[in-house]
Motif scaffolding. Structure first.
Motif, PDB file in Angstrom:
ATOM      1  N   ARG A 135      79.034   6.176   6.604  1.00 45.76           N
ATOM      2  CA  ARG A 135      78.202   5.000   6.308  1.00 45.76           C
ATOM      3  C   ARG A 135      77.808   4.210   7.554  1.00 45.76           C
ATOM      4  O   ARG A 135      77.037   3.258   7.463  1.00 45.76           O
ATOM      5  CB  ARG A 135      78.958   4.070   5.349  1.00 45.76           C
ATOM      6  CG  ARG A 135      79.181   4.664   3.964  1.00 45.76           C
ATOM      7  CD  ARG A 135      79.937   3.727   3.074  1.00 45.76           C
ATOM      8  NE  ARG A 135      79.193   2.510   2.809  1.00 45.76           N
ATOM      9  CZ  ARG A 135      79.642   1.507   2.050  1.00 45.76           C
ATOM     10  NH1 ARG A 135      80.841   1.576   1.514  1.00 45.76           N
ATOM     11  NH2 ARG A 135      78.908   0.446   1.854  1.00 45.76           N
ATOM     12  N   VAL A 252      75.459   8.472   0.679  1.00 46.14           N
ATOM     13  CA  VAL A 252      76.847   8.033   0.793  1.00 46.14           C
ATOM     14  C   VAL A 252      77.433   7.775  -0.582  1.00 46.14           C
ATOM     15  O   VAL A 252      76.804   7.114  -1.419  1.00 46.14           O
ATOM     16  CB  VAL A 252      76.945   6.748   1.652  1.00 46.14           C
ATOM     17  CG1 VAL A 252      78.399   6.324   1.794  1.00 46.14           C
ATOM     18  CG2 VAL A 252      76.322   6.978   3.013  1.00 46.14           C
ATOM     19  N   GLN A 254      80.775   6.318  -2.986  1.00 47.64           N
ATOM     20  CA  GLN A 254      81.682   5.175  -2.946  1.00 47.64           C
ATOM     21  C   GLN A 254      83.110   5.656  -3.206  1.00 47.64           C
ATOM     22  O   GLN A 254      83.347   6.469  -4.090  1.00 47.64           O
ATOM     23  CB  GLN A 254      81.286   4.140  -4.009  1.00 47.64           C
ATOM     24  CG  GLN A 254      79.939   3.478  -3.770  1.00 47.64           C
ATOM     25  CD  GLN A 254      79.950   2.535  -2.583  1.00 47.64           C
ATOM     26  OE1 GLN A 254      80.997   1.987  -2.232  1.00 47.64           O
ATOM     27  NE2 GLN A 254      78.794   2.352  -1.965  1.00 47.64           N
TER      28      GLN A 254
END
Length: 481
Positions: A135, A252, A254
């Motif tokens: 990230r 990306v 989580q």
């Protein structure tokens, strides 16, 4: 084949071998030389065959532990048989038990370390680190350096295969559109992982052996920090200019750390502290401190299971009342905090391979093959040259096995030479993709992008780093020689 015989001869482990002689009227124990006995030839042949079978594990699909376990059993069988004929079988049994004790200390240490790593993996700690890196929206060149430096430090406390695969996952994730980046990043990760594991007694099997045998104190390993860093920087700077300059485009995910994740990291740090403390303050084996740390993890899991059990049961009942509930929710929750599930997932094939290697080579040494090899390496050759050559051979032969063998040769060398041997055996495996566990792991993880041939292209730069690190060691640790 001659090279294999030389390497196995080098790896021959000697323990005290006892016979009887008279000096000034007193009985003195002396070794039984079986190097020209049928038992010696048989044992050497069995060990060579087992090691060759282990080397071709992927081609034969025969796990490497199987031939090594059989070889160890056969070697000690014939040794005890010969000693029984001489009426001294108790001496051979005592030697076997001495080898076994050394292996058990290693096994317990690794077992606790890997159990903690499995626990952290279940808590998605490594996934969170990977996502955090991805990230950052960094360029390929920035990611190349960050992954290399991170794994360099991580590998000083985490086993090389785990650390290498963690950073390899980052390289593959961000480099899906750039095979060149993945290839170079994986080479850098292999070099960095092996270098980082060489300046810490917790970084690998070979350094752990040196610490266990008392050749170097815990803090003395850190004298290799600068040479190991040089070993990483030299090839990394050469590869830097071959990297793409643009930034990767990635999606990306989580990752949310579950309850207790940070406390497990803390407990792992406490466990390492206990291992060091038991060794330095109490003069107990480091494995004793690691086992004490394992008890802390067990009690923590007990606490987590009890405190989560009521919440999980309430949530399950609520879900069942409204439909779609899971009757096995409590069972799944219990499995998360089952310490024996983590122990069961250890790399048992590798651990059993080391049992076979240590006991088998221990048998060869007890037969008497070690003395001649020791005289050649540390008698006829300069110790520095011997250690450099042994380090180069670790690109072909497991460095833990080589270190264990050299340790039991009992060479009369200063601390600086033990540091040199630790350095060369640690970083020598970086010369080939198949020379270390991180390299082999990344060959599978980045299949088609990181290959044996792509690693070989940069072997001259890696070799330059190998000799540069040796030169820096002679410079910065001159007072240790």
């Amino acid at each position: 084949m001659q090279g294999i015989f030389w390497l196995l001869g080098l790896a021959a482990l000697a323990l005290p071998e006892w016979g009887y002689a008279e000096t000034n009227g007193a009985a003195i124990v002396q070794p039984l030389d079986l190097t020209h006995h049928w038992a010696g030839y048989f044992s050497l042949t069995v060990m060579v065959a087992a090691y060759v079978a282990a080397m071709f594990e992927e081609a034969t699909e025969l796990r490497k532990s199987k031939p090594m376990l059989l070889a160890a059993a056969l070697i000690w069988f014939v040794i005890v048989l010969v000693y029984q004929e001489q009426g001294n079988d108790l001496l051979a049994v005592t030697a076997f038990k001495s080898n076994l004790q050394t292996y058990i200390e290693l096994l317990l240490f690794i077992m606790v370390s890997m159990t903690y790593l499995n626990a952290m993996e279940d808590m998605r700690i490594f996934d969170a680190l990977k996502v955090w890196l991805v990230r950052k929206n960094l360029s390929y060149r920035q990611l190349f350096w960050i992954t290399g430096l991170l794994v360099f430090f991580i590998s000083c406390v985490v086993n090389g295969l785990t650390a290498g695969l963690l950073m390899g996952a980052v390289a593959v994730a961000v480099g899906k559109d750039s095979p060149r980046f993945v290839s170079l990043a994986c080479i850098n990760i292999v070099v960095a992982t092996n270098a980082g594991g060489s300046f810490s007694p917790l970084g690998g099997i070979s350094t752990l052996f040196v610490w266990q045998h008392g050749m170097l104190g815990f803090t003395e390993f850190f004298k290799l920090f600068v040479p190991c860093l040089v070993n990483l920087l030299v090839p990394a700077m050469a590869m830097h200019f071959a990297l793409p300059k643009d930034k990767p485009t990635i999606e990306v995910e989580q990752v949310e750390l579950p309850r207790g994740a940070k406390r497990i990291i803390l407990l792992f740090g406490v466990t390492i502290g206990l291992a060091v403390g038991f060794d330095m303050a109490l003069h107990l084996p480091a494995a004793a401190g690691m086992m004490a740390g394992l008890s802390l993890l067990q009690f923590f899991y007990f606490y987590m299971h009890k405190t989560d059990k009521a919440d999980a049961q309430q949530q399950s009942e609520f879900a069942l009342f409204f439909g779609g509930g899971d009757l096995n929710a409590s069972a799944v929750n219990a499995s998360r905090f089952d310490i024996f599930d983590k122990v069961g997932r250890l790399e048992w094939d590798t651990l059993l391979f080391f049992y076979g290697a240590m006991m088998g080579i221990g048998g060869l040494g007890y037969i008497g093959y070690l003395d001649a090899i020791s005289h050649i390496l540390y008698g006829q050759l300069n110790p520095s040259l011997a250690n450099i050559l042994i380090g180069l051979s670790s690109a072909f032969v497991d460095n833990g096995t080589l270190m264990f063998a050299v340790l039991t040769m009992h060479p009369d060398i200063p601390q600086g030479q033990w540091l040199l041997l630790t350095l060369t055996l640690g970083v020598g495996g970086s010369l080939l993709a198949i020379g270390s566990a991180p390299g082999i792991g990344l060959l599978g993880q980045a299949k088609g992008q990181y290959t044996f041939s792509s690693h070989m292209k940069w072997c001259p730069a890696i070799l330059l780093g190998y000799f540069a690190s040796i030169g820096v060691h002679f410079l910065v640790n001159a007072n240790s020689f």
